[in-house]
Design a protein around this motif. Structure first.
Motif, short mmCIF file in Angstrom:
data_model
loop_
_atom_site.label_atom_id
_atom_site.label_comp_id
_atom_site.label_asym_id
_atom_site.label_seq_id
_atom_site.Cartn_x
_atom_site.Cartn_y
_atom_site.Cartn_z
N ASP A 111 47.33 -20.49 -104.68
CA ASP A 111 46.74 -21.28 -104.12
C ASP A 111 47.22 -22.61 -104.33
OD1 ASP A 111 44.82 -22.30 -106.04
OD2 ASP A 111 43.23 -20.83 -105.85
N PRO A 112 45.93 -23.80 -103.33
CA PRO A 112 46.33 -25.46 -103.59
C PRO A 112 46.20 -25.43 -104.98
CG PRO A 112 45.75 -24.53 -101.86
CD PRO A 112 45.72 -23.35 -102.04
N PRO B 119 47.15 -5.24 -98.05
CA PRO B 119 46.98 -6.32 -98.06
C PRO B 119 48.24 -6.47 -98.07
CG PRO B 119 47.19 -5.21 -100.29
CD PRO B 119 46.76 -3.97 -99.58
N ASN B 120 48.42 -7.94 -97.49
CA ASN B 120 49.46 -8.77 -97.01
C ASN B 120 49.70 -9.90 -96.75
OD1 ASN B 120 51.96 -7.74 -96.98
ND2 ASN B 120 51.68 -5.73 -95.36
N GLY B 121 49.97 -10.63 -96.05
CA GLY B 121 49.93 -12.42 -95.94
C GLY B 121 49.23 -13.18 -96.70
N LEU B 122 49.70 -14.13 -97.16
CA LEU B 122 48.31 -15.24 -97.59
C LEU B 122 48.76 -16.50 -97.47
CD1 LEU B 122 47.58 -13.51 -101.37
CD2 LEU B 122 45.79 -14.22 -99.54
N GLY B 123 48.14 -17.04 -97.21
CA GLY B 123 48.20 -19.22 -97.08
C GLY B 123 47.25 -19.74 -97.35
N TRP B 124 47.46 -20.62 -97.22
CA TRP B 124 46.50 -21.30 -97.50
C TRP B 124 46.36 -22.63 -96.21
CZ3 TRP B 124 47.12 -18.62 -101.25
CH2 TRP B 124 46.02 -18.29 -101.38
N SER B 125 45.80 -23.41 -95.43
CA SER B 125 45.69 -24.71 -94.56
C SER B 125 46.07 -25.62 -95.27
CB SER B 125 44.09 -25.11 -93.94
OG SER B 125 43.52 -24.97 -94.69
N PRO B 126 46.81 -27.34 -94.84
CA PRO B 126 47.23 -28.26 -95.39
C PRO B 126 45.78 -29.12 -96.39
CG PRO B 126 48.70 -27.51 -93.65
CD PRO B 126 47.71 -27.03 -93.22
N ASP B 127 44.39 -29.04 -95.77
CA ASP B 127 43.50 -28.94 -95.90
C ASP B 127 42.58 -28.75 -97.58
OD1 ASP B 127 42.54 -27.16 -95.04
OD2 ASP B 127 41.64 -28.76 -93.76
N ALA B 128 43.27 -27.09 -97.32
CA ALA B 128 43.35 -26.61 -98.45
C ALA B 128 41.50 -26.03 -98.18
CB ALA B 128 43.08 -26.83 -100.38
N ARG B 129 41.44 -26.02 -97.00
CA ARG B 129 39.68 -25.42 -97.23
C ARG B 129 39.87 -24.54 -95.98
NH1 ARG B 129 36.60 -30.34 -93.63
NH2 ARG B 129 35.11 -28.95 -94.00
N THR B 130 40.60 -23.51 -96.31
CA THR B 130 40.87 -21.98 -95.21
C THR B 130 41.99 -21.36 -95.82
OG1 THR B 130 40.61 -23.39 -93.10
CG2 THR B 130 41.33 -21.51 -93.07
N MET B 131 41.66 -20.13 -95.93
CA MET B 131 42.50 -19.43 -96.52
C MET B 131 42.99 -18.48 -95.40
SD MET B 131 42.24 -16.86 -99.86
CE MET B 131 41.83 -15.44 -98.88
N TYR B 132 44.17 -18.02 -95.89
CA TYR B 132 44.62 -16.43 -94.13
C TYR B 132 44.87 -15.72 -95.40
CZ TYR B 132 44.65 -20.54 -91.42
OH TYR B 132 44.85 -21.86 -90.39
N PHE B 133 44.59 -14.17 -94.62
CA PHE B 133 45.00 -12.86 -95.49
C PHE B 133 44.82 -11.61 -94.60
CE2 PHE B 133 42.96 -9.12 -97.35
CZ PHE B 133 43.53 -8.81 -98.19
N THR C 261 45.06 -7.11 -88.35
CA THR C 261 44.81 -8.38 -88.72
C THR C 261 44.93 -9.46 -89.30
OG1 THR C 261 42.55 -7.29 -87.49
CG2 THR C 261 41.86 -9.30 -88.52
N ILE C 262 45.14 -10.71 -88.87
CA ILE C 262 45.00 -11.72 -89.96
C ILE C 262 43.56 -12.14 -90.14
CG2 ILE C 262 45.56 -14.08 -91.02
CD1 ILE C 262 48.70 -13.27 -88.95
N PHE C 263 43.03 -12.53 -90.78
CA PHE C 263 41.68 -12.98 -91.33
C PHE C 263 41.96 -14.54 -91.36
CE2 PHE C 263 40.81 -8.40 -91.67
CZ PHE C 263 40.00 -8.12 -91.25
N ALA C 264 40.86 -15.05 -91.78
CA ALA C 264 40.70 -16.95 -91.79
C ALA C 264 39.49 -16.85 -92.54
CB ALA C 264 40.95 -17.37 -91.16
N PHE C 265 38.90 -16.94 -94.11
CA PHE C 265 37.89 -17.33 -94.87
C PHE C 265 37.55 -19.10 -94.82
CE2 PHE C 265 40.21 -13.20 -95.64
CZ PHE C 265 38.97 -12.41 -95.82
N ASP C 266 36.88 -19.51 -94.96
CA ASP C 266 36.63 -20.77 -96.05
C ASP C 266 36.80 -21.01 -97.57
OD1 ASP C 266 35.02 -21.68 -93.17
OD2 ASP C 266 33.84 -21.45 -94.66
N GLY D 151 53.63 -9.88 -93.48
CA GLY D 151 54.33 -11.45 -94.42
C GLY D 151 53.88 -12.87 -93.60
N LEU D 152 53.22 -14.07 -94.10
CA LEU D 152 53.08 -15.42 -93.08
C LEU D 152 53.22 -16.72 -94.16
CD1 LEU D 152 50.10 -16.92 -94.08
CD2 LEU D 152 49.11 -15.21 -93.03
N CYS D 153 53.57 -17.27 -94.00
CA CYS D 153 53.79 -19.15 -94.01
C CYS D 153 52.45 -20.31 -93.25
CB CYS D 153 54.89 -19.31 -95.05
SG CYS D 153 56.00 -20.04 -93.63
N VAL D 154 52.22 -21.14 -93.57
CA VAL D 154 51.67 -21.60 -93.34
C VAL D 154 52.39 -23.11 -93.30
CG1 VAL D 154 49.32 -23.64 -92.69
CG2 VAL D 154 49.57 -21.00 -93.39
#
Length: 287
Positions: A104-105, A144-158, A165-170, A195-198
């Motif tokens: 993570d960031p 469990p698969n692809g993880l990533g974070w938004s550029p502002d580090a406020r959202t996590m994807y899982f 399903t791809i979930f988003a979290f604060d 897998g994913l990337c942002v």
């Protein structure tokens, strides 16, 4: 159009990871217990055998890599393939193993476990901190698969692949806490989100196992692009190269017989395509 940049097949190529520090693309062949890497500047590839099944890797600030293995979290030295174990959060669950993971960031390493057998909702998404303490962050995970974070580090994807399903979290970067789980994107079977990337615009690239494509979603979860993949089993993606505008795509050849392999020459290879929006440098594990 995608190009084959590494023609040597993997059984299940996974976990592509671009290192700005090393100028290399790392990835795994999970069933073969092998770490591989590519120098795009020369086209040279190397690899090392691993003493454990490794599901995912991340960069480590002190050098080398951090890994999620069959037997817990470990430090990994690419030059030798040596693993030094840091923490096993599930010593009482020998039927579980780690799958996808990412740093993570703030320099923590996240990875999830799943059941080695029929799909069951017994897996856990774990967070490994710099002090090597582990924290369960989401239970009831199937795959469990692809993880990533938004550029502002406020959202996590899982991604939970078996929930399609791809979930988003604060996400709170300071504490490492997540909350407000919600559906970011759903995928229609038989394709699974893998897998994913942002990228630097906050758009999410998701490899679609069984779908022969990579899908790009905007930050609201809307499909804004698709990249056809010349093989059915795309596994994961990473943005890299000198300008971070090369999308590397790992693939699998598992389950294909000789005739099917001959008809599907891209299966198990590493592919690449140039995209307009660059990625962001991968964070490094602080422990």
């Amino acid at each position: 159009m995608t190009d084959v940049v590494v023609a040597r097949r993997c059984v299940v190529g996974e976990g592509p990871l671009w290192s700005v520090r090393d100028g290399l693309l790392y990835w795994l062949d999970i069933p073969e217990q092998r770490l591989r890497w590519l120098d795009p500047a020369t086209g040279a590839t190397e690899g090392r055998s691993l003493p454990d099944v490794v599901g995912s890797i991340g960069l480590r600030a002190t050098g080398g890599l951090v890994a999620a293995t069959r037997n817990g979290f470990a430090a990994l030295q690419p030059a030798t393939g040596e693993l030094s174990y840091l923490h096993d959060p599930e010593p009482d669950r020998p039927e579980h193993y780690f799958n996808d993971g990412k740093v993570d960031p703030a320099g923590r390493f996240w990875a999830g476990t799943l059941n080695d057998g029929p799909p069951t909702a017994t897996g856990t998404l774990w967070r490994l901190d710099a002090d090597h303490g582990c924290h369960p962050m989401r239970r009831g995970v199937i795959c469990p698969n692809g993880l990533g974070w938004s550029p502002d580090a406020r959202t996590m994807y899982f991604t939970d692949s078996r929930r399609y399903t791809i979930f988003a979290f604060d996400f709170d970067a300071e504490s490492g806490r997540i909350g407000n789980a919600r559906v970011f994107a759903s995928v229609t079977p038989p394709a699974d989100p893998d897998g994913l990337c942002v990228d630097s615009e906050g758009c999410v690239y998701s490899a679609q196992w069984g779908g022969a494509q990579v899908v790009r979603y905007d930050p609201a979860g809307r499909v804004v692009g698709t990249i056809p993949v010349p093989t059915r089993l795309a596994t994961s993606v990473a943005l890299g190269g000198p300008d971070l505008r090369t999308l590397f795509i790992t693939t699998a050849s598992i389950g294909l017989d000789a005739a099917q392999l001959a008809a599907d020459p891209a299966a198990g290879t590493v592919l690449a395509v140039t995209v307009d929006t660059p990625g962001v440098p991968e964070p490094m594990f602080a422990g």
